[in-house]
Write an enzyme that holds these catalytic residues in place. Sequence first.
Site, PDB file in Angstrom:
ATOM      1  N   ASP A 136     -19.219   5.812  11.950  1.00  0.00           N
ATOM      2  CA  ASP A 136     -19.934   4.530  11.888  1.00  0.00           C
ATOM      3  C   ASP A 136     -20.245   3.960  13.270  1.00  0.00           C
ATOM      4  OD1 ASP A 136     -19.921   4.455   9.100  1.00  0.00           O
ATOM      5  OD2 ASP A 136     -17.923   3.568   9.051  1.00  0.00           O
ATOM      6  N   ASP A 159     -20.718   0.110   5.130  1.00  0.00           N
ATOM      7  CA  ASP A 159     -20.344   1.496   4.866  1.00  0.00           C
ATOM      8  C   ASP A 159     -19.543   1.474   3.554  1.00  0.00           C
ATOM      9  OD1 ASP A 159     -19.514   4.246   5.303  1.00  0.00           O
ATOM     10  OD2 ASP A 159     -17.582   3.410   5.899  1.00  0.00           O
ATOM     11  N   ASP A 200     -15.959   1.441   9.431  1.00  0.00           N
ATOM     12  CA  ASP A 200     -14.594   1.656   9.936  1.00  0.00           C
ATOM     13  C   ASP A 200     -14.399   3.020  10.577  1.00  0.00           C
ATOM     14  OD1 ASP A 200     -12.539   3.255   7.546  1.00  0.00           O
ATOM     15  OD2 ASP A 200     -14.716   3.144   7.474  1.00  0.00           O
TER      16      ASP A 200
END
Length: 645
Positions: free
Chosen positions: A546, A348, A542
């Site tokens: 996600d 991410d 995080d």
Amino acid sequence: MSQSNSGHSGCHSCHHDHGHDHTHGSDGITIRQVTPLIISIIFYSLGLIFGDDLRKAGYEAAEYLLFVPAYLLSGWSVLTSAGRNILKGRVFDENFLMTVATLSAFAIRKLPEAVAVMLFFQIGELFQEYAVGRSRRSIKTALEVRPDYANLQVNGEVKKVSPTSVQVGDIVIVKPGEKIPLDGEIVQGNAQVDTSALTGEFLPRTLEAGEIALAGMINQTGVLTIRVTKPFAESSISKILHLVENASSKKAQTEKFITRFARYYTPIVVVGSLLVALLPPLIIPGAIASEWAYRALILLVISCPCGLVISIPLGYFGGVGGAANRGILVKGATFLDTLASVKTVVFDKTGTLTKGKIKVGKIIPSNGFQPEEMLQLAAAAELHSNHPVAESIRQAHGHNIDASEVEDYEEIAGQGIRVKVRKRQVVAGNDRLLHQENIQHDTCLVEGTVVHLAVDGQYTGYILIEDELREDAASAIQSLKQLGIERVMMLTGDNQAVAAKVAQQLSLDSYEADLLPEDKVNAIERILCQAGKNNRVAFVGDGINDAPVIARADVGIAMGGLGSDAAIETADVVLMTDAPSKVAEAIKVARKTQKIVWQNIALALVIKGLFIFLGILGVATLWEAVFADVGVALLAIFNATRVLK
């Protein structure tokens, strides 16, 4: 945090009862385990010294009086385990193999060898307990950060209370040398804190007012006043403790292989030994039955799979402990195996490769305006907005704004703000808003997140908002490529321009931008299909958005320092420091663990195969068989502990 069935600590997860009372709450060898062993060694030593003399003098019963107590003291747990397992229908295990071998040795008057098998097995078990203790101690560094008390401030007075009784919103005081008892925001004071127990990082961090302090950090310098943001049960440390206590309950494929292997291996060995004892005297002219019975006995002793059964789960347990030492919490042995096979790592962006803390990067004025004037007008325009971009502009301005100067505030969804500041009409927002307001401007496409500004219909320039890369982001990508990771990718909800810039800065192989949470799941599905069966895909994230992707990847990795609870709950691996470089470290630990486990399997099978062959030929003696078995077990145990380093 755990998603496991609670269970065994992992050192005996092969469903073999070694007969030991493996007190897994302890950190190694106990007096209760050592005492019978010492007495057994005394009896055994006396038997070795005086046994021959007693037999020659006609006192054969006296020899038994020395060796039988030694045998029962060292082998009682194995004998009882074999008996219990037979009653449960689990006949063929290593306990049964050792029992048959040693009782057969007694039958042909090989008393010292029979006792030696049991004695050395128990010594091997003690070494294993010591090794497990070391692994557990490395994991328990997390358990030791459990705060004992909190200094609760009530009506100006400070009371020492249990952290579990503190409520969200309460104020706690943390003095130098004390552990921070709960997660919270620092409202007053600054201090250096030791985060090593949570993150594995030994350099202290400086925390100031406005920053988040996590339970388990140790205050080293100043006095901190903290407003509690989470109850103890939901604090970082509480979740870590829960994770650690259940970390070893998931079996790796290699462990399952050994369980199946032992199920078929033991009966084959027993039948093979019977054939060695019975067939040659019937087939080979002049073959002596007692000699072939002795060779069959050697075959039984050598074939005991103790080294494998002990050292393989221990290798994985050591891997989990070694990772915990480095601030990487793995939720089970099975994920170490998956990590070792990872060939694609997907990150991410916001909060993972970048800090997730946006700030004003550049101010580009136009039409004669000054940067300071632009920032002042933008901060006033954004006064009532809760958007992170607005907060970053106010923070960059750094001065109090008189709310009476701001009138007719209007927020236009997805575009920006229209407002009057000191009787001047100010527009702050994206390019679309400028076109809607028919404001002439010469800059449309800007790489990154921008806030365009116009005053009384005149374009004044734009403010570029940047999200800082994490200090170790570039080195993290480099480390992964050095490990032979084939693809390093990024999935982000941010726009194409920002994603392209980050991908270029970090030398990523590819990226996808403008993704919603469901788009990320679809993207990871495509990546999994492209990767193929044996090339595993890891996703590192995080945020709460996600969590679905972390769950879908072959191995989900969450940033645990300040990552969202949902991501940490869903993840298979949690990095206790928000450092992407830990991903490569986790893969290294997993590969080393797997390498050591397969070394142990190869070592045990090769040595045992050699001695079985020598035993059938009549070259190996029963003493050599004992030392081969014990030697393999000890070598495998010592090798397994290397993963801790």
